[in-house]
Design an enzyme around this catalytic site. Structure first.
Site, PDB file in Angstrom:
ATOM      1  N   CYS A 192       0.121   2.928   5.953  1.00 20.26           N
ATOM      2  CA  CYS A 192       0.661   1.647   6.411  1.00 20.26           C
ATOM      3  C   CYS A 192       0.800   0.706   5.223  1.00 20.26           C
ATOM      4  O   CYS A 192       0.219   0.929   4.168  1.00 20.26           O
ATOM      5  CB  CYS A 192      -0.237   1.033   7.479  1.00 20.26           C
ATOM      6  SG  CYS A 192      -1.950   0.774   6.975  1.00 20.26           S
ATOM      7  N   CYS A 252       0.805  -1.224   0.000  1.00 18.35           N
ATOM      8  CA  CYS A 252       0.000   0.000   0.000  1.00 18.35           C
ATOM      9  C   CYS A 252       0.838   1.274   0.000  1.00 18.35           C
ATOM     10  O   CYS A 252       0.367   2.325  -0.429  1.00 18.35           O
ATOM     11  CB  CYS A 252      -0.930   0.020   1.208  1.00 18.35           C
ATOM     12  SG  CYS A 252      -1.931  -1.467   1.370  1.00 18.35           S
ATOM     13  N   HIS A 300      -9.302   2.574  -2.224  1.00 19.38           N
ATOM     14  CA  HIS A 300      -7.898   2.268  -1.933  1.00 19.38           C
ATOM     15  C   HIS A 300      -7.306   1.385  -3.030  1.00 19.38           C
ATOM     16  O   HIS A 300      -7.132   0.179  -2.850  1.00 19.38           O
ATOM     17  CB  HIS A 300      -7.824   1.585  -0.565  1.00 19.38           C
ATOM     18  CG  HIS A 300      -6.460   1.183  -0.121  1.00 19.38           C
ATOM     19  ND1 HIS A 300      -5.292   1.699  -0.656  1.00 19.38           N
ATOM     20  CD2 HIS A 300      -6.062   0.281   0.831  1.00 19.38           C
ATOM     21  CE1 HIS A 300      -4.252   1.145  -0.061  1.00 19.38           C
ATOM     22  NE2 HIS A 300      -4.694   0.282   0.843  1.00 19.38           N
TER      23      HIS A 300
END
Length: 398
Positions: free
Chosen positions: A384, A91, A354
């Site tokens: 994160c 990510c 996302h």
């Protein structure tokens, strides 16, 4: 040779829902669309010769072809000379791309760098491992590439949401708190859309019409309109059936999208008479137990602030945390003792989406929009990543 690093242009695509409005586009096509949008804002830079490097995040690279970052560069019209690197830090990939780009300029290795990321989770393939050696006899297994390489912990094989549940237990964060956070994220993003807060950062994506139908343009993030408050509150827990707190509704969805940021040295800024939008003041990264990835940003942010020379966290005007889960936004705000009114003021990934390899740049693009429109000066973005890590960047609006 140390020098300042400036942001002179940013752009992102709208974020599409899983198998939604952007499903016909590959990650490379989305990345090229974002980059073209960023290039259009700085006509002083010649795309064919002024750019030194592109560093682009992408997590689900299977079936995209060699070197997705290079493909993005050439598709968008950058010259054949450009050095291209694809980053996979899950990510945090696109934020790592920004950090690497800033370091390249700081070290004097480059003057103009494209940083960002792209992802089409919709188009990530299934894998058939047995096909390589021959399945021989009987049934075989298909492995979901999104789940295997994006959403599962590589060390214990558990879904990332299982660790989000661990975070909620460890830090005493309730289901109601997570649902309320998610609802607020949706409401803030809806209001921001209504007020045109995202208009300057979003570049429309053209979708080709089929069977004689006209082309259409996707101009808005797709997910915010999907809020149903009562359904969200009554959603079943996914990762822990009894006494669980994490649901599909209070976690980020699966998405498609891309974002691009153009970084330049002070020399090029002056030489080309470019208007700086912000300076990259510092960055920091941290890691700990993979199962505790959710609160790794709380470790990275202090490092980034120290690197930027900022001693008091309260002097930061706005924060952008990537909301992989509602609990991520809640726990990092709690640990760092932040004013919630300074965090994700336009909504976050729970509502906006996302796309894994894109999100690290998307939060920086949106953070800059917030600083420009809400009167702030110093902003901190953090995200994160699977494996227990996190990255953070500090920017100063100019």
């Amino acid at each position: 040779m140390s020098q300042n690093v400036y942001i002179v242009s940013t752009a992102r695509t709208p974020i599409g829902s899983f198998q939604g409005s952007l499903s016909s586009k590959t990650a490379v096509e989305l990345g090229a669309a974002a980059l073209k949008g960023a290039l259009a804002k700085v006509p002083e830079l010649d795309a064919s010769k002024d750019f030194d490097e592109i560093i682009f995040g992408n997590v689900l690279s299977a079936n995209l072809g060699q070197a997705p970052a290079r493909q993005v560069a050439l598709t968008a019209g950058l010259g054949n000379h450009i050095v291209a690197t694809t980053v996979n830090k899950v990510c945090a990939s696109a934020m790592k791309a920004i950090i690497l780009g800033a370091q390249s300029i700081k070290c004097g290795n480059a003057d103009v760098v494209v940083a960002g990321g792209c992802e089409s989770m919709t188009n990530a393939p299934y894998y058939m491992p047995a096909a390589r050696g021959g399945a021989k006899f009987g049934q075989t297994v298909l492995i979901d590439g999104v789940e295997r390489d994006g959403l599962n912990d590589a060390y214990d094989g558990l879904a990332m949401g299982v660790h989000a549940e661990k975070c909620a237990r460890d830090w005493d964060i309730t289901r109601d708190q997570q649902d309320s956070f998610a609802i607020e994220s949706y409401q803030k993003s809806q209001q921001s859309q209504k007020e045109g807060k995202f208009d300057n950062e979003i570049v429309p994506v053209t979708i080709k019409g089929f069977r004689g139908k006209p082309d259409t343009q996707v101009t808005n993030d797709e997910e915010p309109a999907r809020l149903h408050v009562e359904k969200l509150k009554s959603a079943r827990t996914v990762f822990q059936r009894e006494n669980g707190t994490v649901t599909a509704a209070n976690a980020s969805p699966i998405n498609d999208g891309a974002a691009a940021i153009i970084l330049v040295s002070e020399r090029v800024l002056k030489e080309k008479n470019l208007k700086p939008l912000a300076i990259v003041k510092g960055w920091g990264e941290a890691a700990h137990l993979p199962a505790d990835f959710t609160w790794a940003p709380s470790l990275a942010v202090p490092k980034a602030l120290k690197h930027a020379g900022i001693e008091d966290i309260n002097s930061v005007d706005y924060f952008e945390f990537n909301e992989a889960f509602s609990v991520v936004g809640l726990v990092n705000t709690k640990i760092l003792k932040l004013d919630p009114s300074k965090v994700n003021v336009y909504g976050g990934a729970v509502a906006l989406g996302h796309p894994l390899g894109c999100s690290g740049a998307r939060v920086v693009v949106t953070l800059l929009s917030i600083l420009q429109q809400e009167g702030g000066k110093i902003g901190v973005a953090a995200i994160c990543n699977g494996g227990g890590g996190a990255s953070s960047v500090v920017i100063e609006k100019l």
